[in-house]
Design a protein around this motif. Structure first.
Motif, PDB file in Angstrom:
ATOM      1  N   GLU B 121       0.836  -1.208   0.000  1.00  0.00           N
ATOM      2  CA  GLU B 121       0.000   0.000   0.000  1.00  0.00           C
ATOM      3  C   GLU B 121       0.865   1.250   0.000  1.00  0.00           C
ATOM      4  N   ALA B 123       3.941   1.443  -1.135  1.00  0.00           N
ATOM      5  CA  ALA B 123       4.596   1.530  -2.443  1.00  0.00           C
ATOM      6  C   ALA B 123       3.622   2.016  -3.510  1.00  0.00           C
ATOM      7  N   LEU B 124       2.408   1.477  -3.460  1.00  0.00           N
ATOM      8  CA  LEU B 124       1.369   1.877  -4.409  1.00  0.00           C
ATOM      9  C   LEU B 124       1.057   3.370  -4.256  1.00  0.00           C
ATOM     10  N   SER B 125       0.928   3.811  -2.998  1.00  0.00           N
ATOM     11  CA  SER B 125       0.562   5.203  -2.734  1.00  0.00           C
ATOM     12  C   SER B 125       1.616   6.180  -3.235  1.00  0.00           C
ATOM     13  N   SER B 126       2.854   5.715  -3.340  1.00  0.00           N
ATOM     14  CA  SER B 126       3.890   6.644  -3.784  1.00  0.00           C
ATOM     15  C   SER B 126       4.015   6.661  -5.300  1.00  0.00           C
ATOM     16  N   GLY B 127       3.149   5.899  -5.975  1.00  0.00           N
ATOM     17  CA  GLY B 127       3.124   5.968  -7.431  1.00  0.00           C
ATOM     18  C   GLY B 127       3.988   4.941  -8.142  1.00  0.00           C
ATOM     19  N   LEU B 128       4.544   3.993  -7.390  1.00  0.00           N
ATOM     20  CA  LEU B 128       5.345   2.949  -8.041  1.00  0.00           C
ATOM     21  C   LEU B 128       4.441   2.046  -8.871  1.00  0.00           C
ATOM     22  N   ARG B 129       4.948   1.631 -10.036  1.00  0.00           N
ATOM     23  CA  ARG B 129       4.232   0.645 -10.846  1.00  0.00           C
ATOM     24  C   ARG B 129       4.274  -0.710 -10.146  1.00  0.00           C
ATOM     25  N   GLN B 132       7.597  -2.327 -10.237  1.00  0.00           N
ATOM     26  CA  GLN B 132       8.537  -1.660  -9.330  1.00  0.00           C
ATOM     27  C   GLN B 132       8.251  -2.023  -7.878  1.00  0.00           C
ATOM     28  N   LEU B 136      11.313  -3.607  -5.990  1.00  0.00           N
ATOM     29  CA  LEU B 136      12.004  -2.737  -5.023  1.00  0.00           C
ATOM     30  C   LEU B 136      11.545  -2.956  -3.593  1.00  0.00           C
ATOM     31  N   VAL B 137      10.295  -3.358  -3.409  1.00  0.00           N
ATOM     32  CA  VAL B 137       9.742  -3.400  -2.058  1.00  0.00           C
ATOM     33  C   VAL B 137       9.364  -4.818  -1.622  1.00  0.00           C
TER      34      VAL B 137
END
Ligand SMILES: Nc1ncnc2c1ncn2[C@@H]1O[C@H](COP(=O)(O)OP(=O)(O)OP(=O)(O)O)[C@@H](O)[C@H]1O
Ligand SMILES: [Mg+2]
Lengths: 243, 220
Positions: B121, B123-129, B132, B136-137
Motif C-alpha cells: 500500500e 509503495a502503491l501510494s507513492s506511485g510505483l508501478r 517496481q 524494489l519493495v
C-alpha cells in the motif's frame, strides 16, 4: 482540490461503509476528520488516493475523476502523499533510501538530486543524524517522521494522514504533530484523520465528524468545539476531550 | 576381506568422482533454471490475475503430487514418441528443473503473501508501478523471509536428483550401482555414495542454519 459528491461505498453487499458523502476540500485547506472506531474514516481517506474503490457517486481529486474507469491513478498518487497509522516504512531500506525511492523510480530524479532533496527533508523533520538508520533502529515517532518526509519528497499537492499518531507512545506524539503543524502553516492541502483535538483547534480550517459511515457534522473548529449541534458529536467530543 | 574391498574401491575412485561431478552439475543447472522459472511461478501465484494464478497452481500441484520417477520417465520415454528427442542428461535437467520450479514457486508465493499489506500500500501510494513495487519493495522482503526454506528445498532437490540415475545418467548413485556389481559390499559402496551426497548438502545445511539464526536477530 478534493470534491466528494454523493459518494457511496459498500464492503461486499451488506456493509454500507460510506453513506452519501459530500465534502469539499479547497487548495491549502486543512480538514480534520474524526469519529468513533469503525465509522469509516480510514475508508473515506483511502478513497482519495484510490486505495479503496467505491461504487456510487463522484470523487474528483486534483482534476482527476476517480469514478472514471480508466482514471490515471498512478499519476494522481504521485501528487498525493499518504501517511499510515503503522508508518509502513520499507524495513530493508535506510531512512534516506525510504525517502528517495519514489522520487528516483517514479519522478525519475537522479540519485544525487533525490539524495539532496531527501537529506533536506529529513533535516526538516529533525532527523539529520538518523539518515542511515534502518526503520527498526528508530523509535515510533522517528519512523513516522521519516514516513512524512518520504511522502513530502515526492513534492505532493495533497497530504493525507490516517491516524498518524495513534500507534505512538504519548511522549512521541508531539514531535510528529509539530511536523504536521508546520506543514499546515506552509499551506499544504491536508486531510487528517485524528483524535488529536489540540491539533484540530490549532491548524484545522474545518473539522468533520463521521458516524456509521456518514458525515454527521462539519464546521470551523471554533463552532465545532464551541457548540456542536448534534448529540452524537457532543457525545464523541466529551469522550475524546476528557483525556 | 573388508580391507581388500576398500582397496578395490579406491581403484574406482575416478568413477565415483565423475559421478559426484555429474550430480553437482545436474543439480546446479536444474536449481538455477528452477529458481528463474520458480520466481516467475511465485510472482504469478501471488499475483492478481486469478485464472493465470489458478492455472499455475494446478500445474504446480500436478508435479508436486506425482512421483518424480514417473516425471523423469515421461520426459525420457514419452516425449520422444511425440517427436521431442532428448538426451538422458537434457531429460534429467528438464525434469529436475521443472520440479524445482514448482517447489520454489510455491515457496516464493508464500513469501510474497507474508509481506505485510501495508508495504504494497505504501509503495502503491507513492506511485510505483506494480513491477517496481515487486522488485524494489516486496521481493527483497519476501526472499529474505523464505531464504531458509528455500535452501532447505535446494537440499531436498539435490537428493532427488539421484532418481535420474534410473534413465542411465552416470551420476553419483549410478556409479554406486556400477561399482557394486564388482565389489559385492553394498554397505561399503553406498556408504561412500551417501557421503558424496552429504559433502554436497552439508554446506547448504550449514548455510541454512546460519540464515535461520540470523533471521531471528535480523533487522526486519
Ligand atoms: N477491507 C475491508 N473489508 C470489509 N470490511 C471492512 C474493510 N475495511 C474496513 N471494513 C469495515 O468498514 C467499517 C469502516 O472501517 P474503517 O477502517 O474505515 O473505520 P475507521 O473509522 O477508520 O475506524 P478506526 O478508528 O478503528 O480506524 C468497519 O466496520 C470495518 O470493519
Ligand atoms: Mg481507521
Amino acid at each position: 482540490m478534493i470534491r466528494f459528491q454523493g459518494l457511496n461505498k459498500w464492503f461486499g453487499s451488506a456493509l454500507h461503509v460510506l453513506k452519501d458523502i459530500n465534502l469539499d476540500v479547497a487548495k491549502g485547506e486543512v480538514v480534520v476528520v474524526c469519529g468513533p472506531s469503525g465509522s469509516g474514516k480510514s475508508t473515506l481517506i483511502r478513497c482519495v488516493n484510490g486505495l479503496e474503490p467505491f461504487q456510487e457517486g463522484k470523487l474528483v481529486v486534483d482534476g482527476t475523476d476517480l469514478s472514471a474507469k480508466n482514471a490515471a491513478l498512478r499519476e494522481l498518487r504521485m501528487e498525493v502523499g499518504f501517511v499510515f497509522q503503522q508508518f509502513n516504512l520499507y524495513p530493508h531500506k535506510t531512512a534516506l533510501e525510504n525517502v528517495t525511492l519514489a522520487p528516483i523510480h517514479v519522478r525519475g530524479l537522479s540519485k544525487a538530486e533525490a539524495t539532496e532533496r531527501g537529506k533536506a527533508l529529513l533535516a526538516k523533520v529533525g532527523l539529520a543524524d538518523r539518515m542511515n538508520n534502518y526503520p527498526s533502529q528508530l523509535s515510533g515517532g522517528q519512523q513516522q517522521r521519516v514516513a512524512i518526509a518520504r511522502s513530502l519528497c515526492m513534492q505532493p499537492k495533497i497530504m493525507l494522514f490516517d491516524e498518524p499518531t495513534s500507534a505512538l507512545d504519548p511522549e512521541m506524539i508531539n514531535e510528529v504533530l509539530d511536523v504536521m503543524v508546520s506543514l499546515a502553516k506552509e499551506g499544504m492541502t491536508m486531510m487528517v484523520v485524528t483524535h488529536e483535538m489540540g491539533f484540530a483547534r490549532k491548524v484545522a480550517h474545518r473539522v468533520v465528524f463521521m458516524d456509521q459511515g456518514a458525515i454527521v457534522e462539519s464546521g470551523e473548529p471554533a463552532s465545532f468545539f464551541g457548540n456542536p449541534t448534534h448529540d452524537r458529536t457532543r457525545d464523541f467530543l466529551s469522550k475524546v476531550l476528557h483525556h | 576381506m573388508f580391507w581388500f574391498q576398500v582397496e578395490r574401491l579406491l581403484n574406482y575412485w575416478p568413477i565415483l568422482l565423475k559421478g559426484l561431478g555429474m550430480t553437482i552439475s545436474l543439480s546446479l543447472l536444474s536449481l538455477l533454471v528452477g529458481c528463474v522459472i520458480g520466481l516467475l511461478f511465485g510472482i504469478i501465484r501471488a499475483g492478481r490475475i486469478r485464472w493465470l494464478s489458478a492455472l499455475t497452481g494446478l500445474y504446480i500441484d500436478l508435479f508436486r503430487g506425482t512421483p518424480f520417477l514417473v516425471q523423469v520417465f515421461i520426459c525420457f520415454f514419452i516425449l520422444p514418441t511425440v517427436g521431442i528427442e532428448l538426451s538422458a542428461f537434457s531429460a534429467g535437467v528438464i525434469a529436475l528443473s521443472n520440479l524445482s520450479a514448482c517447489f520454489i514457486g510455491e515457496i516464493i508465493a508464500s513469501g510474497i503473501k507474508a509481506v505485510p499489506k501495508g508495504q504494497s500500500e505504501a509503495a502503491l501510494s507513492s506511485g510505483l508501478r506494480y513491477s517496481q513495487q515487486l522488485r524494489l519493495v516486496i521481493l527483497p522482503q519476501a526472499l529474505r523471509i523464505v531464504r531458509p526454506s528455500l535452501v532447505g528445498q535446494f537440499i531436498l532437490l539435490v537428493k532427488d536428483s539421484s532418481v535420474i540415475s534410473a534413465i542411465g545418467i552416470m551420476d553419483l548413485t549410478r556409479s554406486g550401482w556400477m561399482i557394486v556389481q564388482n565389489i559385492p559390499n553394498g554397505l561399503l559402496v553406498f556408504g561412500v555414495v551417501g557421503i558424496g551426497y552429504f559433502i554436497i548438502c552439508y554446506p547448504m545445511i550449514f548455510v541454512a542454519r546460519r540464515m535461520e539464526r540470523r533471521q531471528q536477530t535480523s533487522i526486519l
